[in-house]
Design an enzyme around this catalytic site. Structure first.
Site, mmCIF file in Angstrom:
data_model
loop_
_atom_site.group_PDB
_atom_site.id
_atom_site.type_symbol
_atom_site.label_atom_id
_atom_site.label_comp_id
_atom_site.label_asym_id
_atom_site.label_seq_id
_atom_site.Cartn_x
_atom_site.Cartn_y
_atom_site.Cartn_z
ATOM 1 C CG HIS A 167 5.549 3.561 9.751
ATOM 2 N ND1 HIS A 167 5.915 2.673 10.742
ATOM 3 C CD2 HIS A 167 4.754 2.866 8.898
ATOM 4 C CE1 HIS A 167 5.345 1.502 10.508
ATOM 5 N NE2 HIS A 167 4.634 1.592 9.398
ATOM 6 C CD GLU A 175 4.647 -2.021 9.221
ATOM 7 O OE1 GLU A 175 3.662 -1.260 9.121
ATOM 8 O OE2 GLU A 175 5.691 -1.837 8.570
ATOM 9 N N GLY A 234 0.822 -1.198 0.000
ATOM 10 C CA GLY A 234 0.000 0.000 0.000
ATOM 11 C C GLY A 234 0.857 1.248 0.000
ATOM 12 C CB ALA A 235 2.137 3.551 1.570
ATOM 13 C CG MET A 236 8.726 1.776 2.069
ATOM 14 S SD MET A 236 8.659 0.577 3.433
ATOM 15 C CE MET A 236 10.141 1.015 4.339
ATOM 16 C CD GLU A 237 7.780 1.976 7.152
ATOM 17 O OE1 GLU A 237 8.280 1.148 7.931
ATOM 18 O OE2 GLU A 237 6.921 1.674 6.301
ATOM 19 C CG ASN A 238 10.803 5.018 1.363
ATOM 20 O OD1 ASN A 238 11.274 3.941 1.697
ATOM 21 N ND2 ASN A 238 10.039 5.163 0.297
ATOM 22 C CG HIS A 279 0.163 2.562 8.327
ATOM 23 N ND1 HIS A 279 -0.310 1.463 9.021
ATOM 24 C CD2 HIS A 279 1.428 2.237 7.976
ATOM 25 C CE1 HIS A 279 0.626 0.542 9.085
ATOM 26 N NE2 HIS A 279 1.694 0.986 8.457
ATOM 27 C CD GLU A 280 3.050 3.848 5.002
ATOM 28 O OE1 GLU A 280 4.249 3.748 5.363
ATOM 29 O OE2 GLU A 280 2.278 2.872 4.965
#
Length: 857
Positions: free
Chosen positions: A309, A328, A271-275, A305-306
Site C-alpha cells: 500500500h 485493496e 488486520g492492519a492499516m496502511e498509514n 499487504h500494508e
C-alpha cells in the site's frame, strides 16, 4: 449516521472549487480521559466567492476564523460540517476544538491496559474518521501536507507519518505529570485517511535498511509494555526487508516515505492499516500463546499487504472510493505473490485459494454482490464495501489479468503507473492505459466483463471417451447466474491426475483460454482419461469449478492422496461450493472432511475447512439429522486430535475445533480434564489462549458458570482475557446469560469494540441456538436505533454479530423478509447488512432440503 454522511456528488462539487495546500495540526493529549484539544490551520485555494464546507466531528468548537475573520461556531458548525462562504483565491482557516476519544476503533481510540493501568492511543481514519481528530476536507482526492504538533505526557512515545523528533519537555507545575511537545516535519502530499498518530508508553526496537534509491530507511516495531515480551521484532523486520527488496525491484520505484514503523495496537478493528510510514496492526499478530501456521502466515501476508500500500494507495491514491477495490485488490495480489516468491511461505497461493477465494465466492453470491468497480454514492456505501469483492475477488481477477497479459508486462505497466502518477490521484483507466501499453492487449472488453459486472461463473468439464478409455471429446461449459448472466473470458489450467502407488499425481497439464458457453479443447483428444480431471489447475481463473462424476468419486475417496497442496485446495473448494449451492448433501461433505482432513498439510486449508465443517453441521444438515451429525463430528474431531502428530499444527487445530463442537457430557468431561491437566495429549501445552478456548467450549454446553469464568479472568486480567471472558459468558446457553449480554451490548453503549465483537460471537454460538428464538423480535426492534445512534463499526458488529443465524429456520427467514419489506426507506447500507443475513438463512434452508433428500433416497 445522520449529518455525518458525504456523497460522491458533494465531494466532486467541493473538489471543483478548492484545492488543499497544507494542514498544521496541534493536538493536546493532556486534557483528561474524555477529550483532547485539536487546533487546525488549513491553507487552501478556492474559486473566489465560492462556498464549501470542511468536516469536523467535535464535542465543542471554540474558535473558527477564515482569512482573519472570526466566525460564530453556533452559526456555521452543524452536522459534522463547518460552512465556509466568501472564499478567496488563497485561504487560511483556523479551527480550535475539543474532540472526543473513542472506544470503537475509529478516530482517536483510547485504551487503558488492565494489566498496569497505562493509557495507549492510536488513530484509525479509513474511511471518514480523520474528521474525528481535526478539521479536514475528508475525501481522498484533496491531498495536502500534514504537519503534526503533539503535546502529551513526557514519558510517552509519540509516532506519526514523519520521523519522530526530539520532544521539548516542559517544566511541570507542582505535583503534575511532566509533559512534552513533539513537532513533526510536514508529510509529503497525502490523503487525510492515511495520516496517523500513535501515542502512549509503547516499547520499541529499531533497525534499518538501504532502499534501492540508496537512502537509509529507519525501521521501527512498537507494542504495549505488557505484551512486549511476546513481540518477535526480528521476524517482522526480516519479512519487511524481504518485502522491500521484492517490491522495489518489481515496482521499479523506490520506497516513497522517510521511515517505516509498524505498531501493534490494542482493540484494533481490522488486520492492519496502511498509514503512510506508520502502519498499525491488530495485536492478534502478537503471539502470547501458540498459534497455528495459518495465523503465522497470515501475519506475513498482512505485513506485505500494508507495505504494498505504500506505493498502491499511499503514493498513488484513488480519486474516490469506487476505486477502493484497486487499492485493496492490488495489495491482496501483491502481498500473496511476494509471500510466495520472497519468503519461506512458498505455498501462499494455496492459502489464497483456501481463504481469499472462499470469501470471494461467498460474497459474490449474496444479493448485495456488486461489480468490482462498485458504485459508491456516499460514505455509507463504502463502509459496507470492505468485503470479499473489494479484496478477494479483485485480487483473484488481478491474478488472472497478470497471467493474461504476462507477469513481466504487468509489473512494467504498474511501474509506469507509479512513475506517472506519484503523489497524485487516479481512476481505474489510468492503470489500464499503462498495462495496455506494456502488454499490447486491449483491456476495454476485459474491464467491462470482469470489473464492471457482478457474479461468478461456473465451469464444468464435458468428456467423451471410447471403449478403451481414450478421450474423444473434451470441452468446458460456462454458466452464469440468471441475475448476473455475463459470460467471461478465462485463462485456465486443466490438470489430469492419476492414482499411482497410493498418490494422486498430475501427469498432464495444459493452459488454455476459455470463452463463451462452451469451449472445445481438441488438444486433449486422444489422451487416456485420468482418474481426476481438475479444471482451473494452478488456480489462475476466478470461477467455481465442478468435477465430473468419475473425478468426484476419486476426490471423495482420495482427496488426501493428492500430492499438490494447491490442487487439494481446489478440490476442497469445489466440494464446498457444491454443498453451499445445495447440489450435494451437507452430510456427504461432512463425511468427506472427516475422512480426509487428518492428512491435510496446509494450515490455512485445515483452518478454512474446519470452519466450513462447523457451518455444514450447524446450518446445512437437515434439522432432524443435526443432533446425530453434531455428535459424530465432535467424536471424530477428538479422535483426529488424538491421532495428530504431538505438538503439531493439526493437533492444535483439531483440539480447538473439538472444544467448539461439544455436544455430550462426555465431550465436556474431556475438555474439562484437558483444561485442568487431568488428561493430556502428548505435545499439547494448555497455554493462556488455549485454556480460554477450552473454557468457552465448556460454556457453550453449560458445563461451567460465571464464577469459573470470573476466576479465569482474575488469573488472566488482560485485554485478551476480557474478550474471552465476555465470549464465554455470552455463550452460556441460558436465557438469563443471553439477556445479560444483550442488555450490555444493545441497551448500553459503553463497551469497547473488541468486547462487542467477542460477546456477539459467544451470544450466537450454535450450541445455544434454542435460546435465541426469544431474541428474534428484539433483534429487529433494535436495528434502526442502533444504526442511528452508534458509529458504523459498532453498528455493524451488532447487526451482523447478533443476528440469530444459528436458528436457520423459516420463522427467522420470514421475520427478516418482513423487516426488509416494512423498511424500504431505511439506509441502503443497513438494508444491505440485513439482506446479507437473510441470504445466509435462505441458503441454509436450501441446503437442509437437499440434505433431507439424501436421507430420504
Amino acid at each position: 449516521m445522520p449529518g455525518e454522511n458525504l456523497t460522491r456528488i458533494e465531494a466532486q462539487e467541493r473538489r471543483a472549487v478548492i484545492d488543499t495546500r497544507s494542514y498544521e495540526i496541534a493536538l493536546d493529549l493532556t486534557k483528561g480521559a474524555e477529550v483532547f484539544g485539536s487546533r487546525s490551520v488549513v491553507r487552501f485555494s478556492a474559486t473566489p466567492g465560492s462556498f464549501t464546507f470542511i468536516d469536523l466531528i467535535a464535542r465543542e468548537v471554540r474558535e473558527i476564523s477564515l482569512n482573519g475573520e472570526q466566525l460564530d461556531p453556533n452559526e456555521v458548525f452543524a452536522d459534522s460540517r463547518i460552512a465556509l462562504s466568501g472564499l478567496q483565491e488563497e485561504n487560511v482557516l483556523v479551527v480550535d476544538a475539543d474532540c472526543l476519544y473513542t472506544n470503537t476503533g475509529e478516530g482517536l481510540h483510547r485504551f487503558v491496559d488492565p494489566v498496569d493501568g497505562e493509557v495507549y492511543l492510536y488513530t484509525q481514519f479509513e474511511v471518514p474518521d480523520s474528521r474525528r481528530v481535526f478539521a479536514v476536507f475528508e475525501q481522498p482526492d484533496l491531498k495536502a501536507t500534514f504537519q503534526f504538533t503533539v503535546t502529551a505526557p513526557a514519558a510517552w512515545t509519540v509516532v506519526s507519518n514523519s520521523p519522530t523528533p526530539e520532544p521539548i519537555v516542559h517544566d511541570p507545575s507542582t505535583g503534575s505529570e511532566p509533559t512534552a511537545t513533539w513537532g513533526f516535519e510536514p508529510t509529503p502530499r497525502i490523503s487525510s485517511y492515511i495520516t496517523a498518530l500513535i501515542a502512549g508508553p509503547y516499547e520499541a526496537t529499531f533497525s534499518e535498511l538501504t532502499s534501492a534509491s540508496g537512502r537509509v530507511i529507519p525501521l521501527g516495531v512498537y507494542g504495549r509494555k505488557s505484551l512486549w515480551q511476546h513481540v518477535d521484532a526480528e521476524d517482522i523486520f526480516e519479512k519487511t526487508r524481504q518485502g522491500f527488496a521484492y517490491f522495489e525491484s518489481k515496482f521499479g520505484v523506490p520506497y516513497p516515505f522517510a521511515k517505516y514503523d509498524q505498531l501493534f495496537v490494542p482493540e484494533f478493528n481490522a488486520g492492519a492499516m496502511e498509514n503512510a510510514g506508520a502502519v498499525t496492526f491488530t495485536e492478534t499478530y502478537v503471539f502470547r500463546s501458540k498459534v497455528t501456521d495459518a495465523v503465522k502466515e497470515r501475519r506475513v501476508v498482512t505485513i506485505l499487504h500494508e507495505l504494498a500500500h505504500m506505493w498502491f494507495g499511499d503514493l498513488v491514491t484513488m480519486k474516490w472510493w469506487n476505486d477502493l477495490w484497486l487499492n485493496e485488490s492490488f495489495a491482496e495480489w501483491a502481498s500473496t505473490i511476494a509471500t510466495a516468491e520472497a519468503t519461506e511461505w512458498t505455498e501462499a497461493w494455496t492459502t489464497f485459494n483456501a481463504m481469499e477465494k472462499t470469501w470471494a465466492y461467498r460474497q459474490d453470491q449474496l444479493p448485495s454482490t456488486h461489480p468490482i468497480v462498485a458504485e459508491i454514492n456516499d460514505l455509507e456505501d463504502v463502509q459496507v464495501n470492505f468485503d470479499g469483492i473489494t479484496y478477494a475477488k479483485g485480487g483473484s481477477v488481478l491474478k488472472q489479468l497478470a497471467a493474461w497479459v504476462g507477469i513481466e508486462a504487468f509489473f512494467a505497466g504498474v511501474s509506469q503507473y507509479f512513475q506517472k502518477h506519484s503523489w497524485g490521484n487516479t481512476e481505474l483507466n489510468d492503470l489500464l492505459v499503462e498495462l495496455e501499453a506494456t502488454s499490447g492487449r486491449d483491456l476495454g472488453t476485459w474491464s467491462k466483463k470482469w470489473l464492471e459486472t457482478a457474479g461468478v461463473n461456473t465451469l464444468s468439464p464435458v468428456i467423451a471417451e471410447d471403449a478403451e478409455g481414450v478421450i474423444t471429446r473434451f470441452a468446458v461449459t460456462q454458466t452464469a447466474p440468471a441475475d448476473y448472466p455475463t459470460i467471461r473470458p478465462h485463462r485456465l489450467g486443466i490438470g489430469f491426475y492419476d492414482l499411482v502407488d497410493g498418490t494422486l499425481a498430475r501427469r498432464h497439464h495444459i493452459e488454455v483460454d476459455i470463452d463463451g458457453d462452451r469451449t472445445e479443447i481438441p488438444e486433449l483428444n486422444g489422451r487416456r482419461r485420468p482418474d481426476l480431471v481438475l479444471l482451473n489447475d494452478e488456480d489462475l481463473a476466478y470461477a467455481k469449478i465442478r468435477l465430473d462424476e468419475r473425478s468426484l468419486a476419486t476426490a471423495i475417496a482420495h482427496l488426501s492422496d493428492i500430492a499438490d497442496p494447491l490442487a487439494r485446495s481446489l478440490v476442497w473448494g469445489a466440494a464446498w461450493d457444491q454443498t453451499r449451492d445445495a447440489e450435494s448433501a451437507a452430510s456427504d461433505y461432512i463425511d468427506l472432511v472427516l475422512g480426509n482432513i487428518g492428512r491435510e498439510t496446509e494450515s490455512t486449508t485445515v483452518r478454512t475447512t474446519l470452519a466450513q465443517l462447523q457451518t455444514a453441521v450447524s446450518l446445512y444438515v437437515a434439522p432432524e439429522s443435526r443432533a446425530a451429525a453434531r455428535e459424530k463430528v465432535a467424536d471424530r474431531l477428538w479422535a483426529l486430535a488424538q491421532e495428530a502428530a504431538p505438538g503439531g499444527d493439526n493437533q492444535l487445530q483439531f483440539v480447538t475445533a473439538f472444544a467448539n463442537s461439544l455436544v455430550t457430557p462426555e465431550h465436556a468431561g474431556i475438555v474439562g480434564r484437558l483444561r485442568s491437566g487431568e488428561e493430556t495429549l502428548p505435545g499439547l501445552e494448555i497455554d493462556a489462549d488455549l485454556s480460554w478456548q477450552l473454557l468457552v467450549g465448556l460454556a457453550t454446553v453449560g458445563a461451567t458458570d460465571t464464577q469459573a469464568i470470573d476466576a479465569a479472568l482474575a488469573a488472566d486480567n488482560t485485554a485478551k482475557g476480557a474478550e474471552f471472558a465476555w465470549m464465554a459468558k455470552a455463550a452460556l446457553p441460558t436465557p438469563e446469560a443471553k439477556r445479560a449480554v444483550w442488555d450490555a451490548l444493545v441497551e448500553h453503549d459503553d463497551q469497547p469494540n473488541t468486547i462487542v465483537r467477542s460477546a456477539a460471537a459467544g451470544f450466537v454460538h450454535p450450541a445455544g441456538a434454542a435460546v435465541l428464538a426469544e431474541f428474534v423480535p428484539a433483534y429487529f426492534d433494535m436495528l434502526l436505533p442502533v444504526w442511528e445512534s452508534r458509529t458504523y463499526q459498532i453498528a455493524q458488529y451488532l447487526i451482523v454479530g447478533l443476528y440469530p443465524k444459528a436458528l436457520a429456520d423459516t420463522a427467522l427467514r420470514d421475520a427478516t423478509r418482513s423487516w426488509l419489506s416494512a423498511h424500504q426507506d431505511a439506509a441502503p447500507a443497513l438494508r444491505r447488512l440485513v439482506a446479507e443475513n437473510l441470504a445466509d438463512v435462505e441458503r441454509a434452508l436450501a441446503a437442509q432440503a437437499r440434505d433431507a433428500d439424501r436421507d430420504d433416497s
